[in-house]
Design a protein around this motif. Structure first.
Motif, PDB file in Angstrom:
ATOM      1  N   LEU A 591     -73.591 -36.812 -54.706  1.00  0.00           N
ATOM      2  CA  LEU A 591     -72.853 -36.442 -55.912  1.00  0.00           C
ATOM      3  C   LEU A 591     -71.381 -36.793 -55.794  1.00  0.00           C
ATOM      4  CD1 LEU A 591     -74.503 -32.962 -56.616  1.00  0.00           C
ATOM      5  CD2 LEU A 591     -74.888 -35.092 -57.868  1.00  0.00           C
ATOM      6  N   ALA A 592     -70.792 -36.549 -54.613  1.00  0.00           N
ATOM      7  CA  ALA A 592     -69.373 -36.870 -54.425  1.00  0.00           C
ATOM      8  C   ALA A 592     -69.140 -38.376 -54.471  1.00  0.00           C
ATOM      9  CB  ALA A 592     -68.889 -36.299 -53.093  1.00  0.00           C
ATOM     10  N   LEU A 593     -69.991 -39.156 -53.838  1.00  0.00           N
ATOM     11  CA  LEU A 593     -69.826 -40.611 -53.867  1.00  0.00           C
ATOM     12  C   LEU A 593     -70.062 -41.178 -55.258  1.00  0.00           C
ATOM     13  CD1 LEU A 593     -71.618 -41.608 -50.534  1.00  0.00           C
ATOM     14  CD2 LEU A 593     -69.167 -41.508 -50.978  1.00  0.00           C
ATOM     15  N   ARG A 594     -71.026 -40.585 -55.985  1.00  0.00           N
ATOM     16  CA  ARG A 594     -71.269 -41.084 -57.341  1.00  0.00           C
ATOM     17  C   ARG A 594     -70.102 -40.751 -58.270  1.00  0.00           C
ATOM     18  NH1 ARG A 594     -76.227 -42.817 -58.456  1.00  0.00           N
ATOM     19  NH2 ARG A 594     -77.164 -41.497 -56.841  1.00  0.00           N
ATOM     20  N   LEU A 595     -69.487 -39.589 -58.049  1.00  0.00           N
ATOM     21  CA  LEU A 595     -68.302 -39.245 -58.846  1.00  0.00           C
ATOM     22  C   LEU A 595     -67.146 -40.184 -58.530  1.00  0.00           C
ATOM     23  CD1 LEU A 595     -66.904 -37.312 -60.841  1.00  0.00           C
ATOM     24  CD2 LEU A 595     -66.318 -35.863 -58.887  1.00  0.00           C
ATOM     25  N   SER A 596     -67.030 -40.589 -57.266  1.00  0.00           N
ATOM     26  CA  SER A 596     -65.937 -41.496 -56.888  1.00  0.00           C
ATOM     27  C   SER A 596     -66.081 -42.861 -57.528  1.00  0.00           C
ATOM     28  CB  SER A 596     -65.899 -41.642 -55.360  1.00  0.00           C
ATOM     29  OG  SER A 596     -65.686 -40.386 -54.750  1.00  0.00           O
ATOM     30  N   ALA A 597     -67.300 -43.205 -57.980  1.00  0.00           N
ATOM     31  CA  ALA A 597     -67.506 -44.511 -58.616  1.00  0.00           C
ATOM     32  C   ALA A 597     -66.931 -44.563 -60.019  1.00  0.00           C
ATOM     33  CB  ALA A 597     -69.001 -44.831 -58.656  1.00  0.00           C
ATOM     34  N   PHE A 598     -66.644 -43.388 -60.617  1.00  0.00           N
ATOM     35  CA  PHE A 598     -66.039 -43.375 -61.956  1.00  0.00           C
ATOM     36  C   PHE A 598     -64.529 -43.605 -61.819  1.00  0.00           C
ATOM     37  CE2 PHE A 598     -69.957 -41.041 -62.703  1.00  0.00           C
ATOM     38  CZ  PHE A 598     -70.361 -41.547 -63.930  1.00  0.00           C
ATOM     39  N   GLU A 599     -64.088 -44.709 -62.361  1.00  0.00           N
ATOM     40  CA  GLU A 599     -62.664 -45.024 -62.259  1.00  0.00           C
ATOM     41  C   GLU A 599     -61.822 -44.093 -63.111  1.00  0.00           C
ATOM     42  OE1 GLU A 599     -62.230 -49.064 -63.316  1.00  0.00           O
ATOM     43  OE2 GLU A 599     -63.370 -49.848 -61.600  1.00  0.00           O
ATOM     44  N   ALA A 600     -62.418 -43.546 -64.185  1.00  0.00           N
ATOM     45  CA  ALA A 600     -61.641 -42.662 -65.060  1.00  0.00           C
ATOM     46  C   ALA A 600     -61.428 -41.284 -64.457  1.00  0.00           C
ATOM     47  CB  ALA A 600     -62.344 -42.517 -66.423  1.00  0.00           C
ATOM     48  N   ALA A 601     -62.157 -40.960 -63.400  1.00  0.00           N
ATOM     49  CA  ALA A 601     -61.999 -39.644 -62.788  1.00  0.00           C
ATOM     50  C   ALA A 601     -60.671 -39.567 -62.047  1.00  0.00           C
ATOM     51  CB  ALA A 601     -63.146 -39.379 -61.829  1.00  0.00           C
ATOM     52  N   PRO A 602     -59.925 -38.490 -62.219  1.00  0.00           N
ATOM     53  CA  PRO A 602     -58.637 -38.366 -61.509  1.00  0.00           C
ATOM     54  C   PRO A 602     -58.837 -38.347 -59.991  1.00  0.00           C
ATOM     55  CG  PRO A 602     -58.814 -36.756 -63.278  1.00  0.00           C
ATOM     56  CD  PRO A 602     -60.180 -37.349 -63.107  1.00  0.00           C
ATOM     57  N   ALA A 603     -57.857 -38.866 -59.291  1.00  0.00           N
ATOM     58  CA  ALA A 603     -57.949 -38.908 -57.831  1.00  0.00           C
ATOM     59  C   ALA A 603     -57.978 -37.505 -57.238  1.00  0.00           C
ATOM     60  CB  ALA A 603     -56.782 -39.707 -57.250  1.00  0.00           C
ATOM     61  N   THR A 604     -57.241 -36.574 -57.870  1.00  0.00           N
ATOM     62  CA  THR A 604     -57.238 -35.204 -57.339  1.00  0.00           C
ATOM     63  C   THR A 604     -58.626 -34.569 -57.446  1.00  0.00           C
ATOM     64  OG1 THR A 604     -56.521 -34.434 -59.529  1.00  0.00           O
ATOM     65  CG2 THR A 604     -54.800 -34.884 -57.892  1.00  0.00           C
ATOM     66  N   LEU A 605     -59.324 -34.848 -58.541  1.00  0.00           N
ATOM     67  CA  LEU A 605     -60.674 -34.301 -58.705  1.00  0.00           C
ATOM     68  C   LEU A 605     -61.626 -34.909 -57.682  1.00  0.00           C
ATOM     69  CD1 LEU A 605     -62.745 -32.622 -60.264  1.00  0.00           C
ATOM     70  CD2 LEU A 605     -62.991 -34.541 -61.858  1.00  0.00           C
ATOM     71  N   ARG A 606     -61.530 -36.207 -57.481  1.00  0.00           N
ATOM     72  CA  ARG A 606     -62.415 -36.847 -56.514  1.00  0.00           C
ATOM     73  C   ARG A 606     -62.159 -36.311 -55.113  1.00  0.00           C
ATOM     74  NH1 ARG A 606     -61.629 -43.124 -57.911  1.00  0.00           N
ATOM     75  NH2 ARG A 606     -59.541 -42.360 -58.382  1.00  0.00           N
ATOM     76  N   ASN A 607     -60.879 -36.149 -54.772  1.00  0.00           N
ATOM     77  CA  ASN A 607     -60.566 -35.629 -53.437  1.00  0.00           C
ATOM     78  C   ASN A 607     -61.016 -34.177 -53.279  1.00  0.00           C
ATOM     79  OD1 ASN A 607     -59.404 -38.069 -52.756  1.00  0.00           O
ATOM     80  ND2 ASN A 607     -57.336 -37.433 -53.381  1.00  0.00           N
ATOM     81  N   LYS A 608     -60.885 -33.412 -54.349  1.00  0.00           N
ATOM     82  CA  LYS A 608     -61.307 -32.012 -54.282  1.00  0.00           C
ATOM     83  C   LYS A 608     -62.814 -31.899 -54.081  1.00  0.00           C
ATOM     84  CE  LYS A 608     -61.346 -27.684 -56.884  1.00  0.00           C
ATOM     85  NZ  LYS A 608     -60.983 -27.009 -58.155  1.00  0.00           N
TER      86      LYS A 608
END
Length: 1015
Positions: A591-608
Motif C-alpha cells: 500500500l505504501a509503495l503503491r501510494l508513492s507511485a501517485f505523483e499528485a500525492a504530497p511528499a509529506t503524506l508519502r513519507n508519513k
C-alpha cells in the motif's frame, strides 16, 4: 453328514450333539406341552441345518408334531420337512415320506385357511416329482377357495409345479388365465399375471391388451408386473412401443412412488424423444421432492445423472426442481445435488441457480446454536464453492454471487471462511469491475476476522487490488486499526495505572488512526530517548504470564483475554502468528509503495505512510524477538519483515535499490504468480472435464474382445489381445513389460510379480504369480515334484495375516516324479493394510507306510501401493482431513542431491500419489512445500506433506509427514519410502563409482538417497 447337505451349504457349524441330547429332544417332541415341543423342534431344525445326523427324528416329528392342533407348531413342522432329506443313502424315497405326503394333502383341504396357505407355500419348496404328483388335485382345488389368502398361495404353488415339472400340470397357463379373468383380489391377480408372464407370454399380452384402458386403475403391485411385461415385449418387438406409450404416461401420475419410478424407467428405455425424457425427468424430480428416504433420493439423483449424459438440454430446464433436494439434511445428497446442478448450468438458468444458492446460504447462515452451525457448515462450504464455480464459468452472474462474500469471511467455521476468501481473491483477480465491491466487503469484515488463513487472504487482496487513492487510504487505515495500538505486548489481568498512562502517551506518537484500548497492560517501557526497552528483570514473571495467556486464549480461539478485548488480528499477532504478521507487513508495504507511485500525492503524506508502515513492521519484529513474547519469531518471518522495512527505506541489501525493481518485485510479481496459479487451475479443470467426457466414449476402431474366444491377455498400452497380434505378441509383451520386473498389460502375466516360495533343494519346488485385482488377490502357484517318488495328497495349505481372507482351500493332487501342477487360490481384501500370506506344502509318499513330508513356504508380502490411486481433493477438504486424522508417520529426509524437483518426483513415484501444489519453481525458490494425496480402492484417504529446504552447503533437509485415518496406511507408506530409498542408495552406489568422492551416473543422479527414520 449327508452329501446333499454338503453340496447345498457353504457354512457348517459343529454343534456336537451327543446321544443324550438326541434323547432329550425326542422326549421334548413327545411332550404334551406346546412350548416344550416348539423349543425341541427349533433345536432339531438347527441341528439338521448344521449337518448333525438325527436317526429316527423324522418319524417322531410326523407322529407328534404334524398332527397337532396348534397351527404354529404345524408350520414349524413344515419348516423341518423342507430341510430333511427325502431320499435315503440308496437314492430311493424314504417310507416315511408317504406319511408326509398324506399329511400335506390333508392340510391342503383343511378347514383352516392359515393351514392351507402354509401347506401351499410348502408345496412350492418341494423338488421331488413323486411327492408333488398326489398333491396336484388338492392344489388345483384351492384355486376356487373363498379366501384370497389361500387363492394367492395356490397360484404360486401352480406356478412352482409347472416350472419344475410341467408334465404334472400341463394346462397350468389355461387354468391360471381363467382364474385371472374371474379374480377380483389384487394380490391374487398379481400372482396370476406374473405366472402368465413367465409361463405363457402370449396369454399375458392378450390379457394386457384386453385391459389396456383399465391399467391406471389397477393396484400398484399389478401395475409393476404390467410394466415389467411391457419392457419385455418392447425388447422383443420394438415396433409395439406405440401401443404402450399412453399407458406409461398415465402411470407417471400414479399415487404409488414405486409405480412412478418404474414407469419413468420404462419410458426412458422405450423412447429417447425429448417429450418422453422430459416426462421421466419430471417424475424423478417429483419423487426427489416427495420421498424422505435418503437411499431413494440417492438412487433418483443417479438416474437423473444418467439422463444427463445424453439429454442435457432437457435437464437444464429442471435445475430448479433438482435443487429442491438441498433441503435434505444428508451431506451426500446435498453434495450430489450441487454437483449435478453445476453440470447443468447455462446462461439461461444461471441467474435463477445463483439466486437459490444465495437464499440457501443466508438461510443456513441464520442457524442458531452450535449444533445447528456445525450441521450446516459443510453445506455452506458446498454452496460457496458452487457459487464460485458459477461466477467463474458465467461472468454475468458474478456480481450477484459477490454480494454475499462479506457475510461469510468471518464465519465461525474455518473452512467456510477460507472458501469465501478464495472466492473473493479469484473474482478480484479476474473481474476488475467487481474489485471495489470486494474491497468494501473485506474492509467491513477485517476487524472481525479471526481465522489466520482468511486474514492472510484478505490482506493479500487489499495489498494487490487497492489502487485508487480512496481505496489506498481506507485499506491502510483499516489495517492499522486491526493491528491496534503499538507497541505489541502480552496483556496482564492486573493493570498498572502508571504503566497504562505512560503507554498512552507513547501510543499517541504512533499511529493516529489506531483504536485505543480501554484497559491495557504492557511489558515494554519507554526510555528517555523515546525508544522501547524490555524489562528483563521481570522476564520470569512475563514467561509465567505468557503461559497463562496462551492457555486462556487457546480455549477462546484468540479472542483476547481479560483486560485486552482487542481486534482479532491483534490477538493473532500477540499469540505468535508470525505468518499473519508477515502478511500484515507485506500488505502495508504494498500500500505504501503503491501510494508513492501517485505523483499528485504530497511528499509529506508519502513519507508519513511509509513511516507508519515501518513502525508497524519494526514493532512486530521487536515483539517477536522480545523475551516476553508468547512465542519467538521464526527466521522466515523475520527475514520477510526485514525485507519490507528495507524496501520502504529504499535499500535491499545495504546498497541503494532501483525504484522500478522494488515496485516490480512487490506490486507486479505477486499478481503474476497468482495469475499462473489461476491458469493452472483452469487447465486442470479443463483436463478433468475432457477426461470425464472421454471416459464413456469408445473409438469406432476399438477391438471387441469376447472373453470366451480370446486369450484374456492384452498388450499394455494398446488394448489389443495377443491373439490379434499373432507373431508380434511375444515381441510386444517383452517390450511392454515382459522382462524382469516389468509390468504387462491389464490382466497379463508380469514376471516382476513371481515370488519363489521354496528352495531349489526341497523335494517340492513352488513359485507363485501374484495378481492384484482391487478387492481380490489371485495366486497362481506352480508346484513341481523334483523328487524321484510319487507324491500323493499333495496340498498347498495357505493362511493369511491382516485384512486378508482365503476364500477356498486348494484341493489335493497326486504328482508323479517330475510332474507339475498349477494351484490357484483366491484371497479377498477388505482394507488397505500390508498383509502377509504364508503356509506350507504337505504330502504323502506313495508306497511308503506313514511317510509324509512338509515344506514351509516363504511369506508373500502384499504391497500397499497396489491399492493406492492418485486422486484430487479440494484444499479445504485436505486441511480438514489433515486436522482430523490421528495417525502420523514422520520421515526425516537427508540427501546428497540439490534438485528439489527430483526429490519430489521420487516421493510421488514411491507413494503413488498426486501433487496438489503448483510445481515448477522448487529449485529457484530453494525450498519445497508440497501436499500429496491418494485414495485407496476402499475409499481410504492418504495425505502426505513434504517440507524440505536447501541449506547453505546445498544439501537438502526436511521431513515427509504421512497422515491417514488408519495406522496401517501411514506405516506402510513410510516403510515404502524407506525401502525405495535403500534401493536407490544401492543403485547409486553401483552406478556412481562407490565412495562419496566418486562420480555419479545418470540413474544415481535422478535417485534421491533418503535417510528415513519412521516414527
Amino acid at each position: 453328514m449327508s452329501s446333499a447337505l454338503e453340496r447345498q451349504c457353504s457354512l457348517l457349524i459343529n454343534s456336537n450333539a451327543g446321544s443324550g441330547e438326541v434323547a432329550e429332544l425326542r422326549t421334548g417332541l413327545e411332550s404334551s406341552d406346546v412350548e416344550a415341543k416348539l423349543t425341541a423342534l427349533k433345536r432339531v431344525i438347527h441341528l439338521q441345518l448344521t449337518g448333525e445326523p438325527l436317526p429316527g427324528m423324522l418319524m417322531t416329528v410326523i407322529r407328534y408334531v404334524l398332527p397337532h392342533e396348534n397351527t404354529h407348531l404345524r408350520k414349524m413342522g413344515l419348516y423341518f420337512l423342507e430341510i430333511v432329506d427325502a431320499r435315503g443313502d440308496d437314492g430311493a424315497m424314504r417310507p416315511e415320506m408317504i406319511l408326509v405326503c398324506n399329511m400335506v394333502r390333508n392340510e391342503l383341504v383343511h378347514a383352516n385357511e392359515f393351514s392351507r396357505g402354509c401347506s401351499l407355500r410348502f408345496v412350492c419348496k418341494l423338488n421331488d416329482m413323486e411327492l408333488l404328483e398326489p398333491l396336484v388335485p388338492a392344489v388345483r382345488q384351492n384355486l376356487e377357495h373363498r379366501h384370497s389368502f389361500v387363492r394367492r398361495n395356490a397360484v404360486l404353488a401352480v406356478s412352482a409345479i409347472f416350472t419344475k415339472f410341467e408334465a404334472l400340470i400341463p394346462d397350468a397357463p389355461e387354468l391360471v388365465a381363467e382364474f385371472l379373468a374371474a379374480e377380483t383380489d389384487v394380490a391374487c391377480q398379481r400372482n396370476a399375471f406374473a405366472m402368465l408372464c413367465a409361463a405363457d407370454v402370449d396369454r399375458a399380452v392378450a390379457y394386457l391388451h384386453e385391459h389396456l384402458s383399465a391399467i391406471a386403475g389397477w393396484g400398484d403391485t399389478l401395475q409393476l408386473a404390467a410394466l415389467e411385461l411391457i419392457r419385455r415385449v418392447c425388447r422383443m418387438a420394438p415396433l409395439e412401443k406405440g401401443k404402450y406409450i399412453q399407458v406409461i404416461f398415465a402411470l407417471l401420475s400414479s399415487s404409488s412412488a414405486a409405480v412412478v419410478y418404474e414407469a419413468a424407467n420404462t419410458l426412458i428405455s422405450m423412447s429417447g424423444a425429448p417429450t418422453a425424457v422430459r416426462a421421466a425427468a419430471q417424475a424423478y424430480c417429483s419423487l426427489l421432492a416427495s420421498q424422505s428416504d435418503n437411499n431413494v433420493k440417492l438412487i433418483l439423483l443417479d438416474r437423473v445423472s444418467d439422463l444427463q449424459t445424453a439429454h442435457t438440454p432437457v435437464l437444464t430446464e429442471m435445475v430448479m426442481d433438482i435443487l429442491r433436494a438441498l433441503s435434505s439434511p444428508n451431506a451426500d445428497i446435498r453434495r450430489k445435488t450441487l454437483s449435478l446442478a453445476m453440470s447443468l448450468l447455462t446462461r439461461r438458468n444461471v441467474d435463477e441457480v445463483v439466486g437459490v444458492l444465495k437464499k440457501e446460504l443466508l438461510r443456513h447462515a441464520a442457524s442458531s446454536g452450535p449444533t445447528a452451525l456445525a450441521a450446516s457448515s459443510e453445506l455452506r462450504g458446498l454452496l460457496l464453492r458452487a457459487l464460485h464455480t458459477a461466477a467463474v464459468r458465467f461472468p454475468d452472474a458474478a456480481p450477484a454471487a459477490v454480494s454475499i462474500i462479506g457475510d461469510f469471511l468471518s464465519d465461525e467455521h474455518g473452512e467456510v471462511a477460507v472458501d469465501a476468501a478464495a472466492f473473493a481473491r479469484e473474482i478480484a483477480h479476474t473481474r476488475e469491475d467487481l474489485r471495489p465491491e470486494i474491497l468494501r466487503s473485506i474492509l467491513d469484515a477485517l476487524l472481525s476476522l479471526g481465522n489466520a488463513t482468511v486474514v492472510r487472504g484478505a490482506l493479500w487482496i487489499l495489498g494487490e487490488y487497492a489502487e485508487s487513492p480512496a481505496d489506498l487510504k481506507a485499506s491502510f487505515q483499516t489495517v492499522l486499526q486491526a493491528v491496534g495500538r503499538l507497541p505489541l505486548a502480552v496483556a496482564d489481568d492486573d493493570t498498572d495505572p502508571e504503566t497504562a498512562d505512560g503507554e498512552a502517551d507513547a501510543g499517541d506518537t504512533g499511529v493516529a488512526e489506531a483504536e485505543k484500548p480501554k484497559k491495557v497492560s504492557r511489558r515494554p517501557t519507554v526510555l528517555a530517548d523515546g525508544t522501547y526497552a524490555s524489562q528483563t528483570m521481570e522476564s520470569e514473571t512475563a514467561s509465567a504470564a505468557a503461559s497463562k495467556a496462551v492457555a486462556a486464549r487457546g480455549a477462546s480461539g484468540g479472542a483476547g483475554g481479560k483486560g485486552q478485548p482487542g481486534p482479532p488480528l491483534r490477538m493473532l499477532l500477540v499469540n505468535g502468528e508470525y505468518f499473519v504478521a508477515a502478511a500484515v507487513c507485506a500488505a502495508l508495504t504494498k500500500l505504501a509503495l503503491r501510494l508513492s507511485a501517485f505523483e499528485a500525492a504530497p511528499a509529506t503524506l508519502r513519507n508519513k505512510v511509509r513511516a507508519e508502515a515501518m513502525l508497524v513492521c519494526a514493532s512486530i519484529l521487536r515483539y517477536g524477538r522480545d523475551a516476553s513474547a508468547l512465542a519467538p519469531i521464526d527466521n522466515g518471518a523475520a527475514e520477510r519483515i526485514t525485507a519490507c522495512i528495507l524496501s520502504l527505506t529504499g535499500t535491499v541489501t545495504g546498497d541503494t535499490a532501483e525504484t522500478g525493481d522494488t515496485e516490480e518485485l512487490w506490486l507486479d510479481a505477486p499478481r503474476a504468480a497468482y495469475d499462473a496459479v489461476v491458469r493452472e487451475k483452469r487447465r486442470k479443470e479443463a483436463a478433468a472435464a475432457k477426461a470425464e467426457a472421454l471416459k464413456e466414449a469408445v473409438p469406432a476402431e476399438e477391438v471387441i474382445g469376447f472373453g470366451l474366444l480370446r486369450s484374456g491377455r492384452r498388450v499394455a498400452g494398446t488394448g489389443v489381445d495377443e491373439a490379434d497380434l499373432g507373431e508380434d505378441a511375444d515381441l510386444s509383451r517383452a517390450r511392454d513389460g515382459g522382462g524382469k520386473g516389468g509390468k504387462g498389460g491389464p490382466g497379463g502375466f508380469e514376471l516382476g510379480r513371481v515370488v519363489q516360495l521354496t528352495g531349489m533343494s526341497d523335494p517340492v519346488y513352488a513359485e507363485a504369480h501374484v495378481a492384484v485385482h482391487e478387492y481380490d488377490i489371485m495366486l497362481d502357484i506352480l508346484v513341481m515334484n523334483v523328487s524321484n517318488e510319487t507324491l500323493t495328497n499333495l496340498t498347498v495349505e495357505l493362511a493369511t495375516m491382516g485384512d486378508l481372507r482365503l476364500c477356498e482351500r486348494p484341493q489335493a493332487h497326486t504328482l508323479a516324479a517330475g510332474a507339475r501342477v498349477n494351484v490357484r487360490a483366491n484371497i479377498k481384501v477388505s482394507s488397505t493394510e500390508t498383509g502377509i500370506i504364508f503356509g506350507n506344502v504337505v504330502y504323502d509318499v506313495a508306497g511308503a507306510a506313514a511317510a509324509s513330508g512338509c515344506v514351509i513356504l516363504n511369506d508373500v508380502h502384499m504391497d500397499v501401493m497396489d491399492y493406492m490411486r492418485p486422486a484430487e481433493v479440494h484444499d479445504a477438504a485436505f486441511r480438514s482431513m489433515w486436522a482430523e486424522f490421528e495417525w502420523e508417520n514422520k520421515v526425516a529426509v537427508s540427501t546428497a542431491l540439490t534438485s528439489l524437483s527430483a526429490l519430489l518426483n521420487f516421493i510421488i513415484e514411491s507413494t503413488n500419489m498426486r501433487c496438489l501444489t503448483l510445481r515448477g519453481s522448487e529449485d529457484e525458490a530453494g525450498y519445497l512445500a508440497a501436499n500429496l494425496y491418494a485414495r485407496s480402492v476402499f475409499g481410504e484417504d492418504a495425505l502426505v506433506n513434504v517440507s524440505v529446504d536447501r541449506g547453505g552447503d546445498g544439501r537438502l533437509a526436511g521431513f515427509i509427514r504421512i497422515r491417514s485415518k488408519t495406522q496401517g496406511i501411514a506405516l506402510s507408506l513410510g516403510d515404502k519410502i524407506t525401502l525405495r530409498q535403500s534401493q536407490a542408495q544401492m543403485a547409486a552406489a553401483s552406478t556412481g563409482g562407490g565412495g562419496g568422492g566418486g562420480g555419479r551416473g545418470a540413474s544415481g543422479q535422478s535417485a534421491s538417497v533418503l535417510a528415513a527414520a519412521a516414527m
